[in-house]
Design a protein around this motif. Structure first.
Motif, PDB file in Angstrom:
ATOM      1  N   TRP A   8       0.834  -1.203   0.000  1.00 25.61           N
ATOM      2  CA  TRP A   8       0.000   0.000   0.000  1.00 25.61           C
ATOM      3  C   TRP A   8       0.869   1.255   0.000  1.00 25.61           C
ATOM      4  O   TRP A   8       0.597   2.221  -0.728  1.00 25.61           O
ATOM      5  N   LEU A   9       1.939   1.247   0.786  1.00 23.87           N
ATOM      6  CA  LEU A   9       2.798   2.428   0.891  1.00 23.87           C
ATOM      7  C   LEU A   9       3.515   2.734  -0.416  1.00 23.87           C
ATOM      8  O   LEU A   9       3.814   3.889  -0.716  1.00 23.87           O
ATOM      9  N   ALA A  10       3.805   1.686  -1.185  1.00 20.06           N
ATOM     10  CA  ALA A  10       4.535   1.895  -2.433  1.00 20.06           C
ATOM     11  C   ALA A  10       3.771   2.789  -3.398  1.00 20.06           C
ATOM     12  O   ALA A  10       4.365   3.385  -4.295  1.00 20.06           O
ATOM     13  N   GLY A  11       2.466   2.917  -3.213  1.00 21.13           N
ATOM     14  CA  GLY A  11       1.679   3.751  -4.109  1.00 21.13           C
ATOM     15  C   GLY A  11       1.301   5.102  -3.533  1.00 21.13           C
ATOM     16  O   GLY A  11       0.483   5.815  -4.114  1.00 21.13           O
ATOM     17  N   ARG A  12       1.880   5.469  -2.360  1.00 21.04           N
ATOM     18  CA  ARG A  12       1.538   6.761  -1.747  1.00 21.04           C
ATOM     19  C   ARG A  12       2.394   7.867  -2.358  1.00 21.04           C
ATOM     20  O   ARG A  12       3.616   7.914  -2.144  1.00 21.04           O
ATOM     21  N   PRO A  13       1.820   8.798  -3.109  1.00 21.43           N
ATOM     22  CA  PRO A  13       2.639   9.849  -3.747  1.00 21.43           C
ATOM     23  C   PRO A  13       3.233  10.830  -2.747  1.00 21.43           C
ATOM     24  O   PRO A  13       4.239  11.475  -3.046  1.00 21.43           O
ATOM     25  N   THR A  14       2.625  10.968  -1.543  1.00 24.34           N
ATOM     26  CA  THR A  14       3.133  11.929  -0.567  1.00 24.34           C
ATOM     27  C   THR A  14       4.205  11.349   0.341  1.00 24.34           C
ATOM     28  O   THR A  14       4.858  12.093   1.076  1.00 24.34           O
ATOM     29  N   LEU A  15       4.409  10.030   0.328  1.00 25.89           N
ATOM     30  CA  LEU A  15       5.357   9.389   1.242  1.00 25.89           C
ATOM     31  C   LEU A  15       6.789   9.796   0.882  1.00 25.89           C
ATOM     32  O   LEU A  15       7.230   9.605  -0.247  1.00 25.89           O
ATOM     33  N   HIS A  16       7.518  10.361   1.851  1.00 27.46           N
ATOM     34  CA  HIS A  16       8.915  10.713   1.578  1.00 27.46           C
ATOM     35  C   HIS A  16       9.902  10.003   2.504  1.00 27.46           C
ATOM     36  O   HIS A  16      11.098  10.015   2.244  1.00 27.46           O
ATOM     37  N   THR A  17       9.426   9.362   3.602  1.00 28.12           N
ATOM     38  CA  THR A  17      10.319   8.658   4.520  1.00 28.12           C
ATOM     39  C   THR A  17       9.700   7.328   4.914  1.00 28.12           C
ATOM     40  O   THR A  17       8.530   7.283   5.335  1.00 28.12           O
ATOM     41  N   LEU A  18      10.476   6.258   4.775  1.00 29.61           N
ATOM     42  CA  LEU A  18      10.025   4.925   5.170  1.00 29.61           C
ATOM     43  C   LEU A  18      11.146   4.252   5.943  1.00 29.61           C
ATOM     44  O   LEU A  18      12.277   4.159   5.452  1.00 29.61           O
ATOM     45  N   GLU A  19      10.831   3.778   7.159  1.00 28.27           N
ATOM     46  CA  GLU A  19      11.821   3.105   7.991  1.00 28.27           C
ATOM     47  C   GLU A  19      11.277   1.733   8.376  1.00 28.27           C
ATOM     48  O   GLU A  19      10.183   1.617   8.921  1.00 28.27           O
ATOM     49  N   LEU A  20      12.059   0.700   8.088  1.00 26.26           N
ATOM     50  CA  LEU A  20      11.693  -0.677   8.408  1.00 26.26           C
ATOM     51  C   LEU A  20      12.662  -1.202   9.452  1.00 26.26           C
ATOM     52  O   LEU A  20      13.875  -1.150   9.263  1.00 26.26           O
ATOM     53  N   SER A  21      12.134  -1.723  10.538  1.00 25.24           N
ATOM     54  CA  SER A  21      12.988  -2.295  11.572  1.00 25.24           C
ATOM     55  C   SER A  21      12.375  -3.592  12.052  1.00 25.24           C
ATOM     56  O   SER A  21      11.269  -3.968  11.660  1.00 25.24           O
ATOM     57  N   GLY A  22      13.116  -4.290  12.932  1.00 23.94           N
ATOM     58  CA  GLY A  22      12.625  -5.583  13.397  1.00 23.94           C
ATOM     59  C   GLY A  22      12.519  -6.556  12.245  1.00 23.94           C
ATOM     60  O   GLY A  22      13.279  -6.530  11.281  1.00 23.94           O
ATOM     61  N   ALA A  23      11.524  -7.422  12.331  1.00 23.96           N
ATOM     62  CA  ALA A  23      11.364  -8.446  11.305  1.00 23.96           C
ATOM     63  C   ALA A  23      10.838  -7.897   9.993  1.00 23.96           C
ATOM     64  O   ALA A  23      10.876  -8.589   8.981  1.00 23.96           O
ATOM     65  N   ALA A  24      10.338  -6.645   9.990  1.00 18.29           N
ATOM     66  CA  ALA A  24       9.825  -6.074   8.734  1.00 18.29           C
ATOM     67  C   ALA A  24      10.905  -5.998   7.680  1.00 18.29           C
ATOM     68  O   ALA A  24      10.621  -6.092   6.488  1.00 18.29           O
ATOM     69  N   GLY A  79      16.380  -1.658   8.569  1.00 18.50           N
ATOM     70  CA  GLY A  79      17.060  -2.390   9.630  1.00 18.50           C
ATOM     71  C   GLY A  79      18.448  -1.874   9.923  1.00 18.50           C
ATOM     72  O   GLY A  79      18.779  -0.715   9.740  1.00 18.50           O
ATOM     73  N   TYR A  80      19.269  -2.776  10.411  1.00 17.56           N
ATOM     74  CA  TYR A  80      20.634  -2.460  10.790  1.00 17.56           C
ATOM     75  C   TYR A  80      21.575  -3.400  10.035  1.00 17.56           C
ATOM     76  O   TYR A  80      21.201  -4.512   9.688  1.00 17.56           O
ATOM     77  N   PRO A  81      22.830  -3.021   9.743  1.00 23.13           N
ATOM     78  CA  PRO A  81      23.421  -1.749  10.149  1.00 23.13           C
ATOM     79  C   PRO A  81      22.776  -0.580   9.427  1.00 23.13           C
ATOM     80  O   PRO A  81      22.436  -0.671   8.266  1.00 23.13           O
ATOM     81  N   SER A  82      22.625   0.500  10.167  1.00 19.69           N
ATOM     82  CA  SER A  82      21.957   1.675   9.598  1.00 19.69           C
ATOM     83  C   SER A  82      22.871   2.335   8.574  1.00 19.69           C
ATOM     84  O   SER A  82      24.057   2.536   8.810  1.00 19.69           O
ATOM     85  N   VAL A  83      22.313   2.677   7.443  1.00 20.66           N
ATOM     86  CA  VAL A  83      23.059   3.336   6.374  1.00 20.66           C
ATOM     87  C   VAL A  83      22.888   4.843   6.522  1.00 20.66           C
ATOM     88  O   VAL A  83      21.803   5.324   6.874  1.00 20.66           O
ATOM     89  N   ASN A  84      23.945   5.569   6.283  1.00 24.03           N
ATOM     90  CA  ASN A  84      23.857   7.028   6.290  1.00 24.03           C
ATOM     91  C   ASN A  84      22.685   7.452   5.400  1.00 24.03           C
ATOM     92  O   ASN A  84      22.611   7.087   4.229  1.00 24.03           O
ATOM     93  N   PRO A  85      21.721   8.214   5.951  1.00 24.43           N
ATOM     94  CA  PRO A  85      20.535   8.564   5.154  1.00 24.43           C
ATOM     95  C   PRO A  85      20.867   9.329   3.885  1.00 24.43           C
ATOM     96  O   PRO A  85      20.169   9.216   2.878  1.00 24.43           O
ATOM     97  N   TRP A  86      21.949  10.119   3.903  1.00 21.22           N
ATOM     98  CA  TRP A  86      22.314  10.854   2.692  1.00 21.22           C
ATOM     99  C   TRP A  86      22.816   9.903   1.622  1.00 21.22           C
ATOM    100  O   TRP A  86      22.558  10.097   0.423  1.00 21.22           O
ATOM    101  N   SER A  87      23.524   8.837   2.029  1.00 18.01           N
ATOM    102  CA  SER A  87      23.977   7.851   1.047  1.00 18.01           C
ATOM    103  C   SER A  87      22.805   7.112   0.440  1.00 18.01           C
ATOM    104  O   SER A  87      22.758   6.872  -0.777  1.00 18.01           O
ATOM    105  N   MET A  88      21.821   6.744   1.283  1.00 19.18           N
ATOM    106  CA  MET A  88      20.646   6.061   0.762  1.00 19.18           C
ATOM    107  C   MET A  88      19.871   6.983  -0.184  1.00 19.18           C
ATOM    108  O   MET A  88      19.390   6.558  -1.240  1.00 19.18           O
TER     109      MET A  88
END
Length: 800
Positions: free
Chosen positions: A281-297, A322-331
């Motif tokens: 569902w999120l993949a189709g949100r035109p306003t979404l600018h930040t997505l963070e997945l942690s845990g088993a997601a 998840g981790y290791p966390s990547v520098n957000p600017w690199s991503m």
């Protein structure tokens, strides 16, 4: 005199407000465990027992409170539980009496105030409810905070709890007063790791509905939008939802399409179909600018189509997995690069794995050409990781330079000037064009596609770091190379008279000392590379061989293996010792040593070779990226249990049925579309796990071959059918007289058969997350199972 003694003395003194305690209800005997520290009346105090509670209320406050203090934490907790029950029963006046005693016995500490407020927030206005008494307790805490703001350092949630109590009493103006105080005090106190008092009120899902109240939203001006942690509440407040943070989200509630302004989503998911549904569902949100997945997601990155689509979503600017966390600017730079270049889904996923240092993914899926393509990325982290892996792929060719030779360079060298100078000392020059004296090709970063033409040529290929290492050796080091094509990357030169590299390793995985000695002697005259290291590690860690042979294997590793691989080989000795104790080996054990990071050792092949020489009984090749079962696994005739869970298998070889000793098989979470036919011929199985993952749209697996195959497995003791869509349990299960454990999680059932309680040895059944078309009938079956003593995990849910 200590508090306990004071409490007992008060209990013994006559009460000025009523007759002596001789007329009171006696304490219930044996209600609490005996204690050597407390006299008999205190030992008898048990606020969980109705008789103890009645006796307690018969005492005066001056007697109750010291007695409660003497009971320490146990009595304090029981009193809070009792007050909660009283609130739920609507006996608010009695609950207030108990809570006042709790607060007084605890000395009015901030933590005790918070505990009292947590009970009072359950109060609901109604006939006969002393609303003023509840409000007085909440406002008393508010006055304390106004007088002593430092209380918020001890309990940052104190004001939020006051607001919750006032909200429960329909006092919106009181909530606004609390929020203003939180705003004022929050500006005066420094931020710690936790959010301030105003943010805690802002993000409370119960209070968020007050955003429609005039003046409430103004208090939060200057703060980010509320963080919604409840999807149902978010749907109700859809026009105000910007930020969503969900832990283990359930399936999408109705009306989610009304969330047209959502910008930030954080998912700490269970890695199941519901989380996958959210991501789709999120993949189709035109306003979404930040997505963070942690845990088993974060495991859902295995759905490559979905992840590839997210990486080039037009509005997404920040993605954290998840981790290791990547520098957000690199991503962010990577996603912009992938969008600009129109990279294929395969390239997107590989470059993401390189940036995240997910070497399991890279080594399982990357081709040499893919890694060379990654060297053209605009993201330095991607290029650096690709170079690291390529060094292992290319190996370290032995080259002797002569004056007048040249080295071909494709790309931009980091230390081009220094390398040019060092090569010139040997009479060798760097060149951008191949000539008759070109001896070597260096593939560097940002080659703009020029390096691809070298992959099919006959020149030895190296990276810049390997050229530096080559120049660090003496000028006459190395052995002359014969004319002709370079060895293909990943294939070791054969030892004389033995055959190819995998054959060499199999010869080394033996307890025949003289045969191993002959192979080691032949390896002395040739360079050891990929395909042979596994065998050398087995010899070096095999205590059944002579010490001289183990030392010879270590010398060869030190001579030809990179330093990281040598260190990892030493760690394998610990794993081998554990293997002797429990007879079980997992590829995860080997991956933790760091062996796979060099790309020189196949951990599955190493595990199989170790099992061959140790005669072990259990092998776990889990999440190793397998697309087919290695042939070497079929040679382990002594294997009792095999786990191939979490790979990418689409079928199983018929040879598995030939493993006569195999009694346990785990093939869950693979890419099967039906149960492989060979499973139905493995009649000796006692344990079978065929858990299936939901499809991209959340569909459960439907395997037509499942029921017929189970008919051939009458000896099963444990059966896992998680994630399947079943009209009913296969009839073959009814004939499994030895079945002890049955798991039917995260699937769907048409019905739960009424013969299930007749299985004589069934002791455990799980239906977690499973929908049943006839839940009431299923609950009757489960009640019968529980009557028999069967442990049942979760009642079934209704479909949809």
């Amino acid at each position: 005199m200590d508090r306990a003694c004071r409490g007992v003395r008060m209990l013994a003194e006559p009460d000025e407000h009523r007759p002596t305690d001789t007329g009171a209800m006696p304490p219930p005997a044996g209600a609490m465990p005996p204690s050597a520290r407390l006299p008999a009346p205190v030992e008898a105090l048990d606020l969980r027992d109705p008789a103890g509670r009645a006796w307690w209320l018969s005492l005066s406050a001056s007697r109750r409170r010291p007695l409660l203090a003497a009971g320490h934490r146990r009595a304090y907790t029981h009193a809070l539980d009792w007050a909660t029950e009283l609130v739920e029963q609507g006996r608010i006046a009695t609950a207030l009496t108990v809570l006042d005693d709790v607060l007084a016995a605890a000395g009015g500490t901030p933590l005790a105030r918070a505990d009292v407020l947590r009970v009072l927030r359950r109060v609901r206005p109604g006939r006969g409810v002393p609303v003023d008494g509840v409000r007085d307790r909440a406002e008393a805490t508010l006055r304390d905070v106004e007088a002593r703001p430092e209380l918020l350092r001890v309990v940052p949630d104190l004001l939020r709890l006051v607001a919750r109590v006032l909200y429960a009493l329909d006092d919106a103006d009181g909530v606004l007063k609390v929020a203003r105080l939180a705003r004022d005090e929050g500006t005066r106190r420094p931020r710690g790791y936790a959010e301030g008092p105003l943010e805690r009120i802002r993000d409370d899902m119960t209070l968020v509905t007050l955003l429609a109240h005039p003046g409430y939203a103004e208090i939060f001006s200057g703060l980010p939008p509320p963080v919604f942690t409840d999807a149902e509440v978010a749907v109700g407040m859809s026009e105000r939802v910007r930020h969503v943070r969900l832990r283990r989200p359930q399936r999408l509630p109705a009306g989610m399409d009304r969330l047209t302004a959502v910008e930030i989503v954080e998912l700490d998911g269970a890695g199941d179909a519901s989380t996958l549904e959210w991501l789709t569902w999120l993949a189709g949100r035109p306003t979404l600018h930040t997505l963070e997945l942690s845990g088993a997601a974060q495991r859902l990155v295995q759905d490559e189509r979905l992840l590839a689509a997210l990486l080039v979503a037009p509005g997404l600017r920040r993605l954290r997995i998840g981790y290791p966390s990547v520098n957000p600017w690199s991503m962010r730079a990577l996603m912009a690069d992938l969008r600009a270049t129109g990279a294929s889904p395969r390239t997107r996923l590989l470059q993401l794995a390189l940036l995240r240092a997910d070497m399991d993914y890279v080594l399982a899926r990357a081709r040499t050409a893919d890694l060379v393509t990654a060297l053209d990325s605009r993201v330095a982290g991607v290029r650096g990781a690709a170079l690291h892996v390529l060094e292992g792929v290319f190996g370290a060719p032995v080259v002797r330079f002569a004056e007048g030779d040249d080295v071909l360079v494709a790309g931009r060298l980091e230390d081009g000037g220094l390398l040019t100078e060092r090569l010139a000392r040997r009479g060798v020059r760097l060149s951008r064009e191949r000539g008759p004296r070109t001896r070597l090709a260096v593939i560097a970063e940002r080659h703009e596609g020029a390096a691809h033409d070298l992959l099919d040529g006959d020149l030895p290929l190296i990276c810049e770091g390997q050229l530096r290492a080559l120049l660090d050796r003496p000028a006459d080091a190395g052995r002359p190379r014969s004319a002709g094509a370079r060895p293909e990357a990943g294939v070791a030169p054969a030892a004389p008279g033995i055959g190819d590299a995998p054959s060499v390793s199999r010869h080394l995985a033996s307890t025949d000392g003289p045969a191993v000695a002959r192979v080691l002697q032949q390896l002395e005259s040739s360079r050891v590379t990929r395909g042979v290291f596994e065998g050398l590690i087995v010899v070096a860690t095999n205590p059944r061989l002579d010490r001289s042979l183990r030392q010879a294997a270590r010398r060869l590793l030190l001579r030809d293996a990179p330093g990281d691989l040598v260190d990892a080989a030493a760690d394998v000795a610990e794993i081998v010792r554990g293997l002797d104790r429990n007879g079980s080996l997992s590829t995860w054990d080997l991956q933790e040593t760091g062996i796979e990071t060099d790309g020189l050792v196949d951990v599955v092949e190493l595990a199989v070779l170790l099992l061959r020489v140790r005669s072990a009984r259990r092998l776990h090749v889990v999440h190793a990226g397998l697309v087919e079962v290695p042939r070497a696994v079929l040679e382990l005739t002594g294997l009792h249990h095999l786990s191939l869970a979490g790979n990418r298998l689409t079928g199983l070889p018929a040879g598995l049925a030939g493993l006569a000793g195999l009694t346990g098989l785990d093939i869950g979470h693979n890419a099967f579309t039906d149960l492989p036919p060979v499973v139905g011929r493995m009649r000796r199985l006692h344990r079978l796990d065929v858990a299936a993952d939901a499809g991209p749209t959340g569909d459960r697996a439907e395997w037509p071959g499942l029921a017929p195959a189970l008919a051939g497995l009458p000896l099963l003791r444990e059966l896992t059918l998680d994630g399947h869509r079943l009209p009913t349990l296969p009839a073959a299960v009814r004939g499994m007289a030895s079945l002890e454990r049955l798991s039917l999680c995260r699937g769907s059932l048409g019905e739960l058969p009424d013969w299930l309680p007749d299985l004589p040895r069934l002791g455990w059944l799980s239906l977690d997350g499973t929908a049943v078309d006839r839940p009431e009938a299923a609950r009757a079956v489960l009640a019968g199972l529980r009557t028999r003593g069967v442990a049942v995990s979760a009642w079934p849910t209704e479909p949809g």
